[in-house]
Design an enzyme around this catalytic site. Structure first.
Site, PDB file in Angstrom:
ATOM      1  N   LYS A 137      62.045  52.325  56.719  1.00 38.87           N
ATOM      2  CA  LYS A 137      62.122  51.854  58.110  1.00 38.87           C
ATOM      3  C   LYS A 137      63.362  52.409  58.808  1.00 38.87           C
ATOM      4  O   LYS A 137      63.602  52.121  59.979  1.00 38.87           O
ATOM      5  CB  LYS A 137      62.152  50.323  58.148  1.00 38.87           C
ATOM      6  CG  LYS A 137      60.853  49.670  57.661  1.00 38.87           C
ATOM      7  CD  LYS A 137      60.959  48.160  57.753  1.00 38.87           C
ATOM      8  CE  LYS A 137      59.939  47.451  56.893  1.00 38.87           C
ATOM      9  NZ  LYS A 137      58.608  47.423  57.466  1.00 38.87           N
ATOM     10  N   ASP A 179      67.205  39.016  54.296  1.00 39.13           N
ATOM     11  CA  ASP A 179      66.185  40.049  54.460  1.00 39.13           C
ATOM     12  C   ASP A 179      66.592  40.913  55.655  1.00 39.13           C
ATOM     13  O   ASP A 179      66.435  40.497  56.808  1.00 39.13           O
ATOM     14  CB  ASP A 179      64.822  39.379  54.692  1.00 39.13           C
ATOM     15  CG  ASP A 179      63.742  40.396  55.031  1.00 39.13           C
ATOM     16  OD1 ASP A 179      64.049  41.597  55.148  1.00 39.13           O
ATOM     17  OD2 ASP A 179      62.580  39.972  55.182  1.00 39.13           O
ATOM     18  N   HIS A 209      58.861  37.051  56.823  1.00 35.00           N
ATOM     19  CA  HIS A 209      57.843  37.963  56.294  1.00 35.00           C
ATOM     20  C   HIS A 209      57.411  37.405  54.934  1.00 35.00           C
ATOM     21  O   HIS A 209      58.216  36.805  54.219  1.00 35.00           O
ATOM     22  CB  HIS A 209      58.494  39.335  56.125  1.00 35.00           C
ATOM     23  CG  HIS A 209      57.573  40.445  55.772  1.00 35.00           C
ATOM     24  ND1 HIS A 209      57.098  40.633  54.496  1.00 35.00           N
ATOM     25  CD2 HIS A 209      57.049  41.446  56.514  1.00 35.00           C
ATOM     26  CE1 HIS A 209      56.322  41.708  54.478  1.00 35.00           C
ATOM     27  NE2 HIS A 209      56.273  42.228  55.685  1.00 35.00           N
ATOM     28  N   GLN A 242      64.432  44.586  58.905  1.00 30.73           N
ATOM     29  CA  GLN A 242      64.369  44.947  60.327  1.00 30.73           C
ATOM     30  C   GLN A 242      65.757  45.005  60.960  1.00 30.73           C
ATOM     31  O   GLN A 242      65.871  45.203  62.174  1.00 30.73           O
ATOM     32  CB  GLN A 242      63.502  43.933  61.094  1.00 30.73           C
ATOM     33  CG  GLN A 242      62.065  43.884  60.645  1.00 30.73           C
ATOM     34  CD  GLN A 242      61.287  45.161  60.952  1.00 30.73           C
ATOM     35  OE1 GLN A 242      61.691  45.987  61.772  1.00 30.73           O
ATOM     36  NE2 GLN A 242      60.162  45.345  60.289  1.00 30.73           N
ATOM     37  N   CYS A 287      52.180  40.254  58.237  1.00 33.95           N
ATOM     38  CA  CYS A 287      52.679  39.605  57.010  1.00 33.95           C
ATOM     39  C   CYS A 287      53.511  38.366  57.336  1.00 33.95           C
ATOM     40  O   CYS A 287      54.491  38.065  56.634  1.00 33.95           O
ATOM     41  CB  CYS A 287      53.486  40.561  56.134  1.00 33.95           C
ATOM     42  SG  CYS A 287      52.534  41.955  55.565  1.00 33.95           S
TER      43      CYS A 287
END
Ligand code: PMP
Length: 412
Positions: A225, A199, A122, A202, A365
């Site tokens: 999220k 990261d 991303h 997700q 993104c």
């Protein structure tokens, strides 16, 4: 497994009609919906104990501080962090990753040092490293993907060198759903003396995470999220890094003492939380973590694997539908990117919206990944704990109609 009917009853927003049809919300990778428990936690905070934290000498201030720090402890337990002092509240994943680049990165990088990342990141796990590399004359290196969209671990081993200082990798791709082998990545990165920045935007909503087992140095994710409010995110950092790193922003709360020309820093995590923090949303994130923990992250994951397997099979019945990412549902999250014939992804999204189905369309993104895939955009359906097989069936039926519609428009 999850009782989706019961879960759905906790989400007021899901029970509405959009464009004449019951809403099917399949844009969870962008942001999830919020259960009543989270919404009520926010209302409760503002109705009963809104006050600034850490400096009050009054009862409401104490209550707010207790709830805010309590939320930090809940988040620490959620990812099995060694203690709440390793949990920094930030605005979102983006801010967490930038924090590492601006503090650890600026303090440690020298010209010629290398940052290894991947072509599927991303932009928020790419642009901060670009800025850092430009400032420090460091070199960016990129790991490629296998033909099925998994991280190419042979290429990863090739990109690591004695000059590698930072390895910044997603734990789960927001386009391909690919889950990366973080523990192995960390092991190899540490072997060359690099730190690891994960990261988990997700991943944290969908997979059980144990930062001690992963052995990563930093890990960032967003509350919004994972059933929490917007405007609150988390950066986990290994304690010894947080103690040695310079602060990110200067101001109130992050200091121990201030003279006219100098200042000394508070202990982590407060050293990195300058100014009045996002008290309400941190407490709201604590409620979201409670909700997910009560379901059990193993069950959250099992639901997602089952639904993704069902969706991949059902979508494969749609003619001219190209699906990106690993075919094995065990190796991916419930994010399914696709393109339908030569219909632009935005058109697909608009047609589905007319049937009350919310998906996302665009570059997500991830412009470098789009170029790698050879497309300008993809449509993306992404699942969460409240999604059902019936909703997948509605998606598939709507895609078949979209194809018929566009087929007739272009005269085929
Ligand atoms: N990384 C990944 C993999 C993401 O999917 C996202 C959100 N789309 C982000 C980072 C950035 O999250 P946020 O916008 O909450 O900072």
């Amino acid at each position: 497994m999850l009782d989706t009917a019961r879960i759905r009853a906790d989400f007021p927003i899901l029970h509405q009609v959009v464009n004449g049809r019951p809403l099917v919300y399949l844009d969870n990778a962008a942001t999830s919906q919020k259960p009543r428990a989270v919404i009520e936690t926010l209302v409760d905070y503002y109705s009963r104990y809104n006050a600034n934290v850490h400096r009050g000498v009054h009862t409401l201030g104490d209550r707010a501080t207790e709830a805010y720090e309590g939320a930090r402890a809940k988040v620490a337990r959620f990812i099995n962090a060694p203690g709440p002092e390793t949990i920094i509240f930030v605005r979102n994943t983006t801010e967490g990753l930038n924090l590492v680049a601006y503090t650890w990165g600026r303090a440690h990088l020298r010209p010629g040092d290398e940052i290894v990342t991947t072509i599927m990141e991303h932009h928020s796990n790419l642009v901060p490293w670009q800025i850092l590399a430009r400032e420090k004359e460091a070199v960016l290196r990129f790991v490629g993907l296998t033909p099925t969209g998994e991280l190419d671990m042979e290429d990863f081993a090739r990109q690591l060198t004695p000059r590698t200082r930072i390895v910044a990798v997603t734990m789960a791709s927001n386009v391909l759903g690919t889950i990366t082998p973080v523990a192995e990545i960390v092991r190899q990165a540490h072997a060359v003396g690099a730190i690891t920045v994960i990261d988990a935007a997700q991943a944290a909503p969908h997979l059980p995470i144990d930062v001690q087992a992963l052995d990563c140095d930093f890990l960032a994710f967003s509350g919004h999220k994972m059933l929490g409010p917007t405007g609150i995110g988390v950066l986990y950092g290994r304690r010894e890094h947080l103690e040695r790193m310079p602060p990110f922003l200067g101001g109130g709360s992050m200091i121990r003492d201030v003279q006219l020309t100098t200042a000394t820093w508070n202990d982590p995590p407060w050293k990195f939380e300058a100014g009045t923090p996002n008290i309400a949303d941190a407490i709201g994130l604590g409620a979201a973590v409670d909700y997910l923990s009560a379901l059990g992250m193993e069950n959250v994951r099992a639901h997602e694997v089952a639904l993704t397997a069902y969706a991949l099979a059902a979508l494969s019945q749609v003619e001219d539908l190209v699906i990106y990412g690993p075919p094995d549902p065990q190796r991916r999250t419930g994010v399914i990117s696709f393109n339908l014939a030569d219909i632009h992804a935005h058109d697909v999204g608009t047609i589905l919206d007319q049937e009350g189905i919310a998906i996302r369309a665009g570059h997500h993104c991830c412009k470098p990944l789009m170029r790698h895939l050879g497309v300008a955009a993809t449509a993306r359906a992404s699942f969460y704990i409240y999604n059902t097989r019936e909703e997948v069936d509605r998606l598939v039926a709507a895609l078949i109609r979209a194809k018929e519609l566009f087929g007739s428009v272009v005269g085929r």
